[in-house]
Write a protein that holds these residues in place. Structure first.
Motif, short mmCIF file in Angstrom:
data_model
loop_
_atom_site.label_atom_id
_atom_site.label_comp_id
_atom_site.label_asym_id
_atom_site.label_seq_id
_atom_site.Cartn_x
_atom_site.Cartn_y
_atom_site.Cartn_z
N SER A 238 44.04 11.34 1.01
CA SER A 238 42.72 11.91 0.79
C SER A 238 42.14 12.31 2.14
O SER A 238 42.04 11.48 3.06
N GLY B 281 40.00 15.09 -7.12
CA GLY B 281 39.89 13.75 -7.68
C GLY B 281 41.26 13.11 -7.85
O GLY B 281 42.11 13.14 -6.95
N THR B 282 41.49 12.56 -9.05
CA THR B 282 42.73 11.83 -9.31
C THR B 282 43.82 12.69 -9.94
O THR B 282 44.90 12.18 -10.25
N LYS C 296 34.36 13.04 -4.87
CA LYS C 296 35.72 13.29 -5.33
C LYS C 296 36.67 13.43 -4.15
O LYS C 296 36.29 13.90 -3.07
N ASN D 259 41.87 6.26 -6.96
CA ASN D 259 40.72 6.87 -6.30
C ASN D 259 40.31 6.00 -5.12
O ASN D 259 39.89 4.85 -5.28
#
Length: 275
Positions: free
Chosen positions: A80, A49-50, A24, A18
């Motif tokens: 991300s 998220g992950t 998120k 993360n």
């Protein structure tokens, strides 16, 4: 050249790092082949998220000769998405020749694999699931070589119906043609006009000092040589002298006759005068 297609499906990732602090992650995967410039990517799985999921398919075309040689890799980078710049999460790098050797040993069916995601620190964090499949090889058509030809300037053909001899081509406006100049007036005999080009008809004679030598009259040849001038002058002088002598003799004769007549007239009158 022999080519072979490669189908890739990026399925999902699990327990990846993360890189966000307060929200998120919105994760997507970018896929490429080393030494190839083509790059493709999945859609963004928002608020994943992950544990993002995609099931996104893409296709690449590889050189057949490079499939069995080391140095070619399939690279999948997880990122991300951010407003101020995307952040790298980690990547998976798989040798192409290993993938091709396993595919040929098990046939051409689609293979599902799972690889660890390596972070920027070099440590694994989470896993990535994807599938791949090599297609049948084929020969690429040969590209024709381009032959360069020198440009040729071509002028349009004269317009039919509106063209006549002497029309000139206008380079600035190809659609317009200049008419020919009017012919010079015909010369008529008997009107006293000198022919064109003669002195006094608008063509000045060359004058000294303007690049033309002075015009010289040709010398006449004397048939008598050097004696011609002297002989002519002598004859002229003798003729003039003879005329003058003749006139004087004539005057003396007239005066003598006049004196004789005067004396006879006085005798007839009866005497003369004594002075």
């Amino acid at each position: 050249m022999e080519l072979r297609p490669l189908d890739i499906k990026v399925i999902s990732a699990k327990n990846i790092k993360n890189v966000n602090t307060f929200s998120k992650m919105d994760v997507y995967a970018q896929v490429s082949i080393s030494t190839y410039s083509t790059k493709q990517k999945t859609f963004v799985d928002n608020n994943s998220g992950t544990n993002p999921k995609w099931n996104h398919s893409m296709k690449f075309t590889l050189d057949e000769s490079s499939l069995t040689k080391p140095g070619l890799y399939l690279i999948i980078r997880l990122k991300s998405e951010r407003t101020l710049g995307d952040k790298d999460i980690g990547e998976v790098s798989v040798p192409i020749h290993d993938m091709f050797s396993q595919s040929t040993s098990n046939g051409t069916a689609e293979r599902f694999v799972e690889y660890p995601v390596i972070t920027e620190s070099g440590k694994p964090k989470g896993t990535l699931n994807f599938s791949y499949k090599f297609g049948e090889k084929y020969t690429a058509p040969e590209q024709k070589k381009h032959v360069y030809h020198e440009p040729v300037t071509a002028y349009p053909a004269p317009l039919h119906g509106n063209s006549y001899p002497g029309m000139a081509y206008n380079q600035q406006n190809p659609g317009y043609r200049y008419p020919p100049p009017p012919p010079p007036p015909a010369q008529q005999g008997g009107y006293g006009y000198p022919p064109a080009g003669a002195p006094g008809y608008g063509y000045p004679q060359p004058q000294p000092g303007y690049g033309y030598p002075p015009m010289q009259q040709p010398k006449r040849k004397n048939k008598f040589g050097g004696m011609g001038g002297g002989l002519g002058l002598g004859l002229g002088a003798g003729l003039l002298g003879g005329l003058l002598v003749g006139d004087m003799v004539s005057d003396v004769g007239e005066m003598s006759a006049y004196g004789d007549g005067y004396g006879d007239a006085m005798d007839d009158m009866g005497g003369g005068f004594d002075f």
